[in-house]
Design a protein around this motif. Structure first.
Motif, mmCIF file in Angstrom:
data_model
loop_
_atom_site.group_PDB
_atom_site.id
_atom_site.type_symbol
_atom_site.label_atom_id
_atom_site.label_comp_id
_atom_site.label_asym_id
_atom_site.label_seq_id
_atom_site.Cartn_x
_atom_site.Cartn_y
_atom_site.Cartn_z
ATOM 1 N N PRO A 142 28.712 23.179 -48.959
ATOM 2 C CA PRO A 142 28.479 22.555 -50.268
ATOM 3 C C PRO A 142 27.479 21.403 -50.273
ATOM 4 N N GLU A 143 26.789 21.155 -49.169
ATOM 5 C CA GLU A 143 25.990 19.939 -49.062
ATOM 6 C C GLU A 143 24.969 19.773 -50.190
ATOM 7 N N VAL A 144 24.266 20.846 -50.556
ATOM 8 C CA VAL A 144 23.232 20.727 -51.588
ATOM 9 C C VAL A 144 23.836 20.268 -52.911
ATOM 10 N N SER A 145 25.029 20.710 -53.230
ATOM 11 C CA SER A 145 25.677 20.289 -54.472
ATOM 12 C C SER A 145 26.038 18.812 -54.452
ATOM 13 N N LEU A 146 25.993 18.195 -53.268
ATOM 14 C CA LEU A 146 26.258 16.767 -53.119
ATOM 15 C C LEU A 146 24.974 15.969 -52.946
ATOM 16 N N GLY A 147 23.826 16.640 -53.093
ATOM 17 C CA GLY A 147 22.546 15.974 -52.944
ATOM 18 C C GLY A 147 22.071 15.872 -51.512
ATOM 19 N N LEU A 148 22.690 16.622 -50.610
ATOM 20 C CA LEU A 148 22.364 16.580 -49.193
ATOM 21 C C LEU A 148 21.935 17.972 -48.734
ATOM 22 N N LEU A 158 22.742 30.531 -40.227
ATOM 23 C CA LEU A 158 22.944 31.418 -41.376
ATOM 24 C C LEU A 158 21.825 32.458 -41.517
ATOM 25 N N PRO A 159 20.540 32.072 -41.484
ATOM 26 C CA PRO A 159 19.498 33.111 -41.577
ATOM 27 C C PRO A 159 19.571 34.120 -40.443
ATOM 28 N N ARG A 160 19.943 33.673 -39.256
ATOM 29 C CA ARG A 160 20.058 34.583 -38.110
ATOM 30 C C ARG A 160 21.177 35.591 -38.339
ATOM 31 N N LEU A 161 22.251 35.162 -38.977
ATOM 32 C CA LEU A 161 23.418 36.026 -39.141
ATOM 33 C C LEU A 161 23.330 36.923 -40.373
ATOM 34 N N VAL A 162 22.823 36.384 -41.493
ATOM 35 C CA VAL A 162 22.906 37.139 -42.754
ATOM 36 C C VAL A 162 21.560 37.373 -43.417
ATOM 37 N N GLY A 163 20.470 36.867 -42.835
ATOM 38 C CA GLY A 163 19.163 37.000 -43.468
ATOM 39 C C GLY A 163 18.852 35.816 -44.371
ATOM 40 N N LEU A 164 17.572 35.650 -44.667
ATOM 41 C CA LEU A 164 17.113 34.463 -45.390
ATOM 42 C C LEU A 164 17.691 34.370 -46.796
ATOM 43 N N ALA A 167 21.411 33.626 -46.832
ATOM 44 C CA ALA A 167 21.596 32.271 -46.316
ATOM 45 C C ALA A 167 21.278 31.235 -47.394
ATOM 46 N N LEU A 168 20.155 31.437 -48.082
ATOM 47 C CA LEU A 168 19.789 30.510 -49.148
ATOM 48 C C LEU A 168 20.813 30.524 -50.273
ATOM 49 N N ASP A 169 21.328 31.695 -50.605
ATOM 50 C CA ASP A 169 22.357 31.765 -51.642
ATOM 51 C C ASP A 169 23.553 30.900 -51.279
ATOM 52 N N LEU A 170 24.048 31.040 -50.061
ATOM 53 C CA LEU A 170 25.219 30.270 -49.643
ATOM 54 C C LEU A 170 24.931 28.782 -49.597
ATOM 55 N N ILE A 171 23.729 28.415 -49.145
ATOM 56 C CA ILE A 171 23.384 27.002 -49.028
ATOM 57 C C ILE A 171 23.079 26.370 -50.383
ATOM 58 N N LEU A 172 22.317 27.070 -51.225
ATOM 59 C CA LEU A 172 21.884 26.486 -52.493
ATOM 60 C C LEU A 172 23.003 26.435 -53.526
ATOM 61 N N THR A 173 23.882 27.433 -53.518
ATOM 62 C CA THR A 173 24.972 27.430 -54.504
ATOM 63 C C THR A 173 26.196 26.680 -54.003
#
Length: 251
Positions: A142-148, A158-164, A167-173
Motif C-alpha cells: 500500500p505504500e503509494v497510497s500513503l505517498g511513499l 514483483l516484476p520478476r514474478l508477475v511481469g511489469l 506488478a505496477l497494478d499491485l504497487i500503484l493501486t
C-alpha cells in the motif's frame, strides 16, 4: 538467541527456522528487526548442515509492515524526513542490505505466510525464494497510497514474478488480495488453509534439505541472475564445482 529478541532462530533437522517474534505488534518491522534478521541468516548458514531456511511469523500475522512508531522522533521515518537526501539514501541502502540478506544466502529460503502481510511484510515474503501462503492471508503493497514507494525489494521481485503490468497494478493501486489470488498471480507456490500452513511449508523445506547444499545454493544463485550472459557463465562454473563435488571424490 533469546525470546525477547524480535527475530528468533531454531533448527529442525537440516532446516534452519527464522521466526519474526513481535506477535503483540503483528510482527511490525523496525530497523532493529532487520539487523537481527541479518544476524539470524548469517548464524544459521554458518552451520554447514543447514540446507534450507524457513521463515515464519509468530502469532496471528506474518508481518503487518513497518511499525507505526517509526514515525516518532528517533524512528526511521522521522529520521529519514529530517535528514538530507544523501544521508537518508545511504541509511535506506543499509536497511535494504539487512532486509534482503537471505537473497544472498547459499541456501534456499521458504516463507510461510499467514494473516496480515502488508507493505514491508509482503516485501519480506517476496524476497524469499519460495512462498507458501494461507488461503485467508491478507496481502497488499500500500505504500503509494500513503505517498511513499516500496523500497525494500518489491520493485525488483514483483516484476520478476508477475511481469511489469501486474506488478505496477499491485504497487500503484495497493489493493488487497488473499492467498489464493497470490498463487493465481504467481506470487506464491501454494495456498493452503491456515491450519495446514506450517506442516506444508516445513514438509517442503525438509524435502529440499535432502539435496546437496552446494547444488541447492548454486541453483538458487543461477536462477536469481537475470542477465543471460552472466547467468550462463555462472551456471557453467557452478556445474563444474558440482560435478567435482559429486564425482571427484577419491579421483
Amino acid at each position: 538467541m533469546t525470546a525477547d529478541r524480535s527475530v528468533v532462530i531454531g533448527l529442525d533437522g537440516r532446516v534452519g527456522r527464522i521466526v519474526l517474534n513481535r506477535p503483540h505488534r503483528h510482527n511490525a518491522q523496525t530497523p532493529q528487526m532487520w539487523r537481527e534478521l541479518r544476524e539470524a541468516v548469517d548464524e544459521l548458514v554458518s552451520d554447514p548442515d543447514v540446507r534450507v531456511l524457513l521463515v515464519t511469523g509468530a502469532g496471528p500475522s506474518f508481518s503487518s509492515g513497518l511499525d507505526l512508531d517509526e514515525r516518532l522522533p528517533g524512528g526511521l521515518l522521522h529520521e529519514t524526513a529530517t535528514s538530507d537526501i544523501d544521508a537518508a539514501t545511504d541509511a535506506i541502502k543499509e536497511h535494504q542490505a539487512n532486509f534482503r540478506r537471505w537473497c544472498e544466502a547459499p541456501v534456499p529460503v521458504v516463507a510461510a505466510v499467514h494473516g496480515t502481510t502488508i507493505g514491508a511484510g509482503l516485501q519480506l515474503a517476496l524476497s524469499a525464494d519460495i512462498r507458501f501462503v494461507a488461503n485467508e492471508a491478507v496481502l497488499s503493497i500500500p505504500e503509494v497510497s500513503l505517498g511513499l514507494i516500496p523500497d525494500l525489494g518489491a520493485s525488483v521481485d514483483l516484476p520478476r514474478l508477475v511481469g511489469l503490468e501486474r506488478a505496477l497494478d499491485l504497487i500503484l493501486t495497493g489493493r488487497r488480495f488473499n492467498g489464493r489470488e497470490a498463487v493465481e498471480l504467481g506470487l506464491a507456490l501454494r495456498s493452503v488453509p491456515a491450519a495446514e500452513l506450517e506442516e506444508a511449508a516445513l514438509g517442503y523445506a525438509t524435502a529440499l534439505a535432502q539435496h546437496s547444499r552446494l547444488a541447492l545454493g548454486k541453483a538458487k544463485s543461477a536462477t536469481r541472475e537475470t542477465d543471460p550472459v552472466a547467468n550462463l557463465a555462472y551456471a557453467a562454473r557452478a556445474q563444474a564445482e558440482c560435478v567435482k563435488d559429486v564425482f571427484g571424490r577419491g579421483v
